[in-house]
Write an enzyme that holds these catalytic residues in place. Structure first.
Site, short mmCIF file in Angstrom:
data_model
loop_
_atom_site.label_atom_id
_atom_site.label_comp_id
_atom_site.label_asym_id
_atom_site.label_seq_id
_atom_site.Cartn_x
_atom_site.Cartn_y
_atom_site.Cartn_z
N LEU A 1 0.81 -1.22 0.00
CA LEU A 1 0.00 0.00 0.00
C LEU A 1 0.84 1.27 0.00
O LEU A 1 1.91 1.33 0.58
CB LEU A 1 -1.03 0.00 1.12
CG LEU A 1 -0.64 -0.02 2.59
CD1 LEU A 1 -0.31 1.35 3.08
CD2 LEU A 1 -1.81 -0.60 3.38
N CYS B 1 9.20 3.83 4.08
CA CYS B 1 9.49 2.54 3.42
C CYS B 1 10.73 2.56 2.55
O CYS B 1 11.72 1.91 2.87
CB CYS B 1 8.28 2.12 2.59
SG CYS B 1 6.87 1.71 3.62
C1 UDX Z 1 6.04 2.96 -1.13
C2 UDX Z 1 5.65 1.96 -2.23
O1 UDX Z 1 5.20 2.69 -3.37
C3 UDX Z 1 4.57 1.03 -1.70
O2 UDX Z 1 4.27 0.07 -2.69
C4 UDX Z 1 5.09 0.33 -0.45
O3 UDX Z 1 4.09 -0.52 0.07
C5 UDX Z 1 5.50 1.36 0.58
O4 UDX Z 1 6.47 2.25 0.02
P1 UDX Z 1 4.96 5.20 -0.14
O5 UDX Z 1 6.11 5.24 0.82
O6 UDX Z 1 3.59 5.49 0.34
O7 UDX Z 1 4.90 3.76 -0.85
O8 UDX Z 1 5.31 6.29 -1.25
P2 UDX Z 1 5.52 6.36 -2.82
O9 UDX Z 1 4.31 6.86 -3.48
O10 UDX Z 1 6.11 5.10 -3.33
O11 UDX Z 1 6.62 7.51 -2.88
C6 UDX Z 1 7.85 7.37 -2.21
C7 UDX Z 1 8.69 8.60 -2.36
O12 UDX Z 1 9.17 8.71 -3.68
C8 UDX Z 1 7.98 9.92 -2.08
O13 UDX Z 1 8.85 10.75 -1.32
C9 UDX Z 1 7.72 10.49 -3.45
O14 UDX Z 1 7.65 11.90 -3.44
C10 UDX Z 1 8.95 10.01 -4.19
N1 UDX Z 1 8.77 9.90 -5.65
C11 UDX Z 1 7.85 9.05 -6.17
C12 UDX Z 1 9.58 10.66 -6.49
O15 UDX Z 1 10.43 11.44 -6.03
N2 UDX Z 1 9.42 10.53 -7.84
C13 UDX Z 1 8.52 9.69 -8.39
O16 UDX Z 1 8.45 9.62 -9.61
C14 UDX Z 1 7.70 8.93 -7.53
#
Ligand code: UDX
Length: 491
Positions: free
Chosen positions: A179, A295
């Protein structure tokens, strides 16, 4: 018994069995009511299951039982209140009650990075399992959901065997959770896949029974939820591999941003162009201040630590680079700030004393109040260290941010934050910032300078309103530079 893997079958009615409690559906407990456990507990109650959320934190349990979600997640408050009122959802701090109630017990406790290294701290997993197991007087399934180093499921099975009463026949399975904060309800109710790491037909059938509600919803919506049935080790690895891949994708585009900066290219257009290739895909190619949260950062470190223990550290050495690229993006904002404010960048960083900087965003991503390992907050801290007066506004994360970084000023509106600012830094791409009117904000600031740490603003619109614009991996726009002609790639 035969474990079938890999398998991508949808629900298999013949596999549905009567739960040990004798009811039509298994009764579920969620051990740990943090982000993962509370969201899951609430969503499974919404799908019609009887659910008990368990935590050692009395105040958290008190809040949940009272209808308050202790963190920000869109849509979850309403689901919590609705399911408390149906009587399907309860919360407790009593492990004995949990053991007596549940057929399937999900381990959802945190596995943070250890303070003494990169590895994961499994003490909460151990505490939850050893608190529950002695009370398991009948057959039950203990299912790991927390992100753990490969090998943990076998260790949990040993802990259960050692601590459960003799003859209770408790089994263990592993079913990782994918998630995303901000989309957590949707991700639980409509997952894109389920992974069942099992060692017996009974465990496999219990998991199918446990997710029957998810399969039924999918069938009603003419969708399928693929299930991959695996051994323990594969199920554990799926989760960390997925997060390692996502982190790598983000650092890849951020590495391209570094090259674009040196070459005068625009990484947003580069990402758009490579993303049209279906083999690459456009998701997770947003360059900016990088990834954070509870995460990705800790998972890639724990994965490296575990690989070293297994003697294959070399295989994951690239993840160290992924981490370094991610950290360098945070430092980039300081360089841009010094450049825009006309200050030199010394060996100890820039001296920005006497300047006023407005920071927009503190959370690691929008639609969340989570500031764990947040790039926005790390940059804010670094800006504060330069001697600048830093004022922060975040729509949801202020309370958590203030606890982490109490030394800067927090305000409760965008306008307040930017008033008299010499520089505005957008570090989390909240809708409110993406749609802010640069003309109106321009009337409040003392100088129209903006750093777009998430490439979420339209450089053409901001420069037309008289702003000097600096994005991440894209050409400078505004005073003294040639105007940017391309259309922006917003997130
Ligand atoms: C992540 C995984 O996506 C999810 O599947 C797992 O279960 C938990 O870890 P989450 O931590 O909620 O989820 O955030 P996510 O949407 O993956 O973004 C993580 C980070 O990457 C954020 O800081 C976001 O801003 C950054 N990000 C994301 C980028 O810098 N660039 C992108 O293109 C995508």
């Amino acid at each position: 018994m035969t474990v079938q893997y890999p398998s991508t079958s949808a629900v298999q009615p013949h596999a549905l069995i009567t739960p040990p409690s004798g009811g039509p559906r298994p009764r579920l407990t969620f051990l740990g009511t943090g982000y993962l456990g509370a969201t899951h507990a609430i969503c499974m109650a919404e799908l019609g299951y009887e659910v008990l959320g368990v935590d050692v934190d009395e105040s958290k349990i008190g809040k949940l039982a009272d209808g308050q979600v202790p963190f920000h997640e869109p849509g979850l408050d309403e689901l919590l209140r609705r399911n408390l009122s149906t009587g399907r959802l309860h919360f407790t701090t009593d492990y004995k009650e949990a053991a007596e109630f549940g057929d399937v017990h999900f381990i959802c406790v945190g596995t943070p990075q250890r303070p003494d290294g990169m590895a994961a701290d499994l003490s909460y997993v151990e505490a939850a399992v050893t608190a529950l197991a002695p009370h398991l007087h009948r057959k039950a399934l203990v299912v790991g959901k927390s992100t753990v180093p490969v090998g943990t499921a076998d260790w949990v099975a040993q802990l259960v065997a050692r601590n459960a009463p003799p003859g209770s026949e408790v089994e263990v399975a592993w079913s990782p959770e994918f998630l995303r904060e901000g989309f957590a309800v949707e991700d639980v109710i409509r997952p894109d896949r389920l992974v069942f790491g099992v060692k017996s037909e009974w465990a496999r059938s219990m998991l199918y029974a446990t997710y029957k509600g998810v399969f039924e919803l999918a069938a009603a919506e003419d969708r399928e939820v693929p299930v991959v049935v695996t051994d323990f080790a594969t199920a554990e690895l799926v989760k960390v591999a997925a997060n390692a891949f996502l982190a790598t994708k983000i650092s890849f585009i951020n590495a391209m941003a570094e090259v674009c900066e040196a070459a005068g290219a625009d990484v947003t257009l580069l990402a758009k162009a490579i993303g049209y290739d279906a083999r690459i895909g456009k998701a997770f190619l947003r360059a900016g201040v990088g990834f954070g949260g509870g995460c990705l950062p800790k998972d890639i470190r724990a994965f490296q630590a575990r690989a070293q223990e297994l003697g294959v550290g070399e295989a994951l050495r690239f993840l160290h680079e992924v981490d370094l690229i991610n950290q360098r993006r945070r430092a980039r904002v300081l360089h841009l700030a010094a450049e825009l404010l006309g200050r030199p960048f010394g060996p100890a960083g820039p001296d920005l004393a006497g300047t006023r900087i407005a920071v927009l965003g503190a959370t690691f991503k929008p639609n969340s109040d989570d500031v764990r390992d947040s790039p926005a907050l790390a940059v804010t801290k670094a800006l504060h260290k330069t001697g600048a007066t830093v004022t922060v506004y975040d729509p949801q994360g202020t309370d958590n941010a203030r606890r982490e970084l109490p030394t800067v000023t927090y305000v409760s509106s965008l306008n307040e934050a930017v008033r008299d600012a010499d520089l505005v830094c957008v570090l989390t791409e909240w809708e409110e910032f993406r749609h802010a009117d640069p003309e109106k904000l321009g009337e409040l600031v003392s100088a129209r300078r903006v750093i777009d740490g998430r490439n979420c603003l339209d450089p053409a619109v901001w420069s037309a309103a008289g702003w000097e614009y600096r994005g991440m991996g894209r050409p400078a726009v505004g005073r003294q530079t040639a105007p940017h002609t391309s259309s922006p790639e917003t997130a």
